[in-house]
Design an enzyme around this catalytic site. Sequence first.
Site, PDB file in Angstrom:
ATOM      1  CG  ASP A 123      13.395  53.966 -20.317  1.00 35.04           C
ATOM      2  OD1 ASP A 123      13.755  52.777 -20.213  1.00 35.04           O
ATOM      3  OD2 ASP A 123      12.270  54.292 -20.729  1.00 35.04           O
ATOM      4  CG  ASP A 183      12.462  50.960 -16.200  1.00 32.91           C
ATOM      5  OD1 ASP A 183      12.001  52.113 -16.170  1.00 32.91           O
ATOM      6  OD2 ASP A 183      12.415  50.233 -17.207  1.00 32.91           O
ATOM      7  CG  ASP A 188       7.476  41.472 -19.982  1.00 32.51           C
ATOM      8  OD1 ASP A 188       8.613  41.496 -19.477  1.00 32.51           O
ATOM      9  OD2 ASP A 188       7.065  42.371 -20.752  1.00 32.51           O
TER      10      ASP A 188
END
Length: 451
Positions: free
Chosen positions: A68, A70, A149
């Site tokens: 996907d 983002d 992260d």
Amino acid sequence: MIEDKLPDNVTALPLRPVIVPRDAHCISRRDISDEALRVLYRLRNAGYKAFLVGGGVRDLLLGMHPKDFDVATDARPEQVRELFRNCRLIGRRFRLAHVYFSDHVIEVATFRAEDTDGEGDGNDRVIHEGRIVRDNVYGDIDDDVWRRDFTVNALYYNIADFSVVDYVGGMHDIAARSLRLIGDPVERYREDPVRMLRAVRFAAKLGFHIDPASAAPILEYGQLLEHIPGARLFEELLKLFMSTSARDSFRGLVEYRLFERLFPQTWECLQGDRDGRARRMIDLVLEATESRMAEGKPVNPAFLFAAFLWPPMRDLADEYIGHGLPAFDALQRAGDAVISQEVGRVVLPRRITRVTREIWELQPRLERCAAARAGRLVENPRFRAAYDFLLLRAAAGEPVAERAEWWTRFQSAEPGARAELRPVGDDARPPSRRRGRRGGRRRRRVEAPAE
Ligand code: ATP
Ligand code: MG
């Protein structure tokens, strides 16, 4: 100044981002979905900044197909909604815009910042015992980057000039195939312990190593996962295991002593697994999951959990049988006990545990395999999963191989020839009407419930 914006836990101080121009990286718009491009261009045409970020950029740089895309932008969620009719705002903890297309969703996140200037109402960024429980203070790209992260997840592809913006050495870590947390690892794990699971998942999926400074604290801080809502753990487990790298995910979880925190009952069985069946069961189900995923076939998470929890369930059921409980009752009671203990940690939704139970409860019925009733059993909506589970048990070394073969033959036989199939094993005996009465343990183990 970037230095002023750096959160306390970031010690490395890049003075300015590295801008990797279009001709110095391999990301081509051809590899980005039309929908993601539409979202990026519409944001840009409306005067906002718009970047592709996260796994999409990382995977494209690695030559992989992102699952996907983002998008990150300086437009506020409400402003994003104004631009797209097919848009919904979701999430309280982390407010996002979802832009819907016929077959997928593009996630659009507004840049986040630390709440250092007190601009928010005090509720926008909420930290509880070191954990971020809400994160809705907005900022710019040079705020946003520090809350991501891993460095390889913090690369931004700029739709304005097709460059990649790198504040954190992510391009270097992509080349070095290294997962490195941004900032102080202990603090980052404390903020969100799920990052430990993400480290293992990305290492498995990408074939990366976890940088030693990011890896070491996992062994020590794994217990922080106890603070994570069980439903979120379930979502993470699906990502770890419903994947073509399910076996590496499992190995990583074991290596970093996280598996024992997620599946303590299974872990206990693996420790005392003298015949190796528990381990084989897990290896086989993960292998099957990987090949189904690779072939694009559907994978049923209930089947996966049925296999993971079967060893402790089987041990407990045997214990109950030893105390004189009929086999089917023992299985039901043990199933309830094992599932409710697991759900105290990882919240498996009811729709999953219901199917897990059904797969288990069909096992003694399949083991009996009486030809007269077999036709009806095949019609059971859960038959296929239960039969596959029987095959799995046989392959793991349980003494059900003969029965599994019988079912294989039964299903491929012409309807007329099915009645002729010779019964096997205990079913070769005359049918018993003594269900529930005292008798030998072996006899009861294979008894079926009333149909
Ligand atoms: P994939 O979609 O392949 O699983 P991803 O990296 O895109 O991987 P997502 O969960 O889709 O992972 O998140 C998108 C991005 O959001 C990440 O790349 C990362 O930059 C950021 N992110 C997601 N979860 C966290 C987290 N728990 N802590 C910090 N940053 C996160
Ligand atoms: Mg993603």
